[in-house]
Design an enzyme around this catalytic site. Sequence first.
Site, PDB file in Angstrom:
ATOM      1  N   ASN A  97      15.886  41.507  57.938  1.00  0.00           N
ATOM      2  CA  ASN A  97      16.534  40.908  56.763  1.00  0.00           C
ATOM      3  C   ASN A  97      15.414  40.606  55.772  1.00  0.00           C
ATOM      4  O   ASN A  97      14.688  39.638  55.933  1.00  0.00           O
ATOM      5  CB  ASN A  97      17.265  39.620  57.204  1.00  0.00           C
ATOM      6  N   LYS A 154      15.559  39.623  52.816  1.00  0.00           N
ATOM      7  CA  LYS A 154      15.857  38.536  51.860  1.00  0.00           C
ATOM      8  C   LYS A 154      15.459  38.983  50.447  1.00  0.00           C
ATOM      9  O   LYS A 154      15.530  40.174  50.148  1.00  0.00           O
ATOM     10  CB  LYS A 154      15.168  37.240  52.294  1.00  0.00           C
ATOM     11  N   HIS A 194      25.246  34.468  55.799  1.00  0.00           N
ATOM     12  CA  HIS A 194      23.917  33.983  56.199  1.00  0.00           C
ATOM     13  C   HIS A 194      23.781  32.517  55.780  1.00  0.00           C
ATOM     14  O   HIS A 194      24.273  32.113  54.721  1.00  0.00           O
ATOM     15  CB  HIS A 194      22.831  34.838  55.530  1.00  0.00           C
ATOM     16  N   GLU A 250      21.474  30.861  54.489  1.00  0.00           N
ATOM     17  CA  GLU A 250      20.901  30.598  53.162  1.00  0.00           C
ATOM     18  C   GLU A 250      21.981  30.705  52.091  1.00  0.00           C
ATOM     19  O   GLU A 250      21.957  29.971  51.101  1.00  0.00           O
ATOM     20  CB  GLU A 250      19.740  31.574  52.888  1.00  0.00           C
ATOM     21  N   GLU A 261      22.226  32.181  64.252  1.00  0.00           N
ATOM     22  CA  GLU A 261      21.005  31.795  63.545  1.00  0.00           C
ATOM     23  C   GLU A 261      21.039  30.300  63.258  1.00  0.00           C
ATOM     24  O   GLU A 261      21.547  29.887  62.215  1.00  0.00           O
ATOM     25  CB  GLU A 261      20.920  32.552  62.217  1.00  0.00           C
ATOM     26  N   GLY A 316      12.895  30.664  59.332  1.00  0.00           N
ATOM     27  CA  GLY A 316      11.741  30.552  58.444  1.00  0.00           C
ATOM     28  C   GLY A 316      10.895  29.321  58.713  1.00  0.00           C
ATOM     29  O   GLY A 316      10.035  28.954  57.906  1.00  0.00           O
ATOM     30  N   SER A 371      12.967  32.772  63.333  1.00  0.00           N
ATOM     31  CA  SER A 371      11.554  32.783  63.722  1.00  0.00           C
ATOM     32  C   SER A 371      11.260  33.670  64.935  1.00  0.00           C
ATOM     33  O   SER A 371      10.416  33.328  65.760  1.00  0.00           O
ATOM     34  CB  SER A 371      11.037  31.359  63.950  1.00  0.00           C
TER      35      SER A 371
HETATM   36  P1  PGA Z   1      13.153  34.266  60.001  1.00  0.00           P
HETATM   37  O1  PGA Z   1      14.567  34.569  59.295  1.00  0.00           O
HETATM   38  O2  PGA Z   1      12.937  35.370  61.011  1.00  0.00           O
HETATM   39  O3  PGA Z   1      12.156  34.299  58.876  1.00  0.00           O
HETATM   40  O4  PGA Z   1      13.279  32.941  60.642  1.00  0.00           O
HETATM   41  C1  PGA Z   1      15.683  35.015  60.020  1.00  0.00           C
HETATM   42  C2  PGA Z   1      16.871  35.161  59.091  1.00  0.00           C
HETATM   43  O5  PGA Z   1      17.073  34.302  58.238  1.00  0.00           O
HETATM   44  O6  PGA Z   1      17.633  36.147  59.188  1.00  0.00           O
END
Ligand code: PGA
Length: 263
Positions: A9, A11, A95, A97, A172, A178, A217
């Site tokens: 992903n 982003k 997601h 976010e 998630e 993140g 992560s």
């Molecule tokens: P990350 O993000 O691996 O940077 O924690 C995962 C995601 O948001 O899909």
Amino acid sequence: MRRKLVVGNWKMHGSLAQNASLMNEIIEGLRPLKYADFAVCVPAPYLFQAQSLLQGTNIAWGGQNVSPYEQGAYTGAVSARMLADFGCTYALIGHSERRVLIHETNTSAAASFGMALKAGLTPIFCVGETLEERQAGVSEAVVASQMIAILNTLGLDVFSKAVQLRAVIAYEPSWAIGTGRTATPEQAQAMHTFIRGQIAERDPGVANRVRILYGGSVNPSNASQLLAMPDIDGGLIGRCSLNPNEFIAICRAASEIGSQMAG
Ligand code: PGA
């Protein structure tokens, strides 16, 4: 047997030049890996570039969001059909976010899920709790309500279509995204079992087949342990998907586990 699936992903990262170099590296690195499926979900303006470079490779591509509407006066939105036009296999839906920053709701995420199915895309439906919710002991209730929104909004019929298109769920927990703070393999496995159990209550066959990814992560040092858990069918990778070596290492871990499962 459920084949492992690793999805990057990206982003809101990248440029034409950066993407080209990243994709060329991962095309080379993933080419020999036969025992898992791979994909990257790219920002909408780069779908054409992803399609041009990834066509004919073992890496599929997808969008990061789908409008809950089919078409119309929704400035800035991207429809499921537009993603399908660029050869997308996958679409991330709901997601965290987008839920937190863009205020998407369970209902709108469920409507987007329906739009993705209608356009023939495989939705990757993201669920997960916040840190406060985990500390309050309501993680399972939160995840259940995110999933039930699909049935409430779209009805039971959604199941057969979702199965046909091999819909994917991604767990998630937002406290792990993140942050460098990963759910332990046991914590993730426990929630994946819960999610599969929720689906099994309605259809055990579907529950057995649906792939449930873990995201938050994931990196080359924790990937093997996470992916070895029986109900973790792959990973949704944010930060490490931007680094070709790290992404390739995670994909290699998935393929190695896949080969042991096959063997
Ligand atoms: P990350 O993000 O691996 O940077 O924690 C995962 C995601 O948001 O899909």
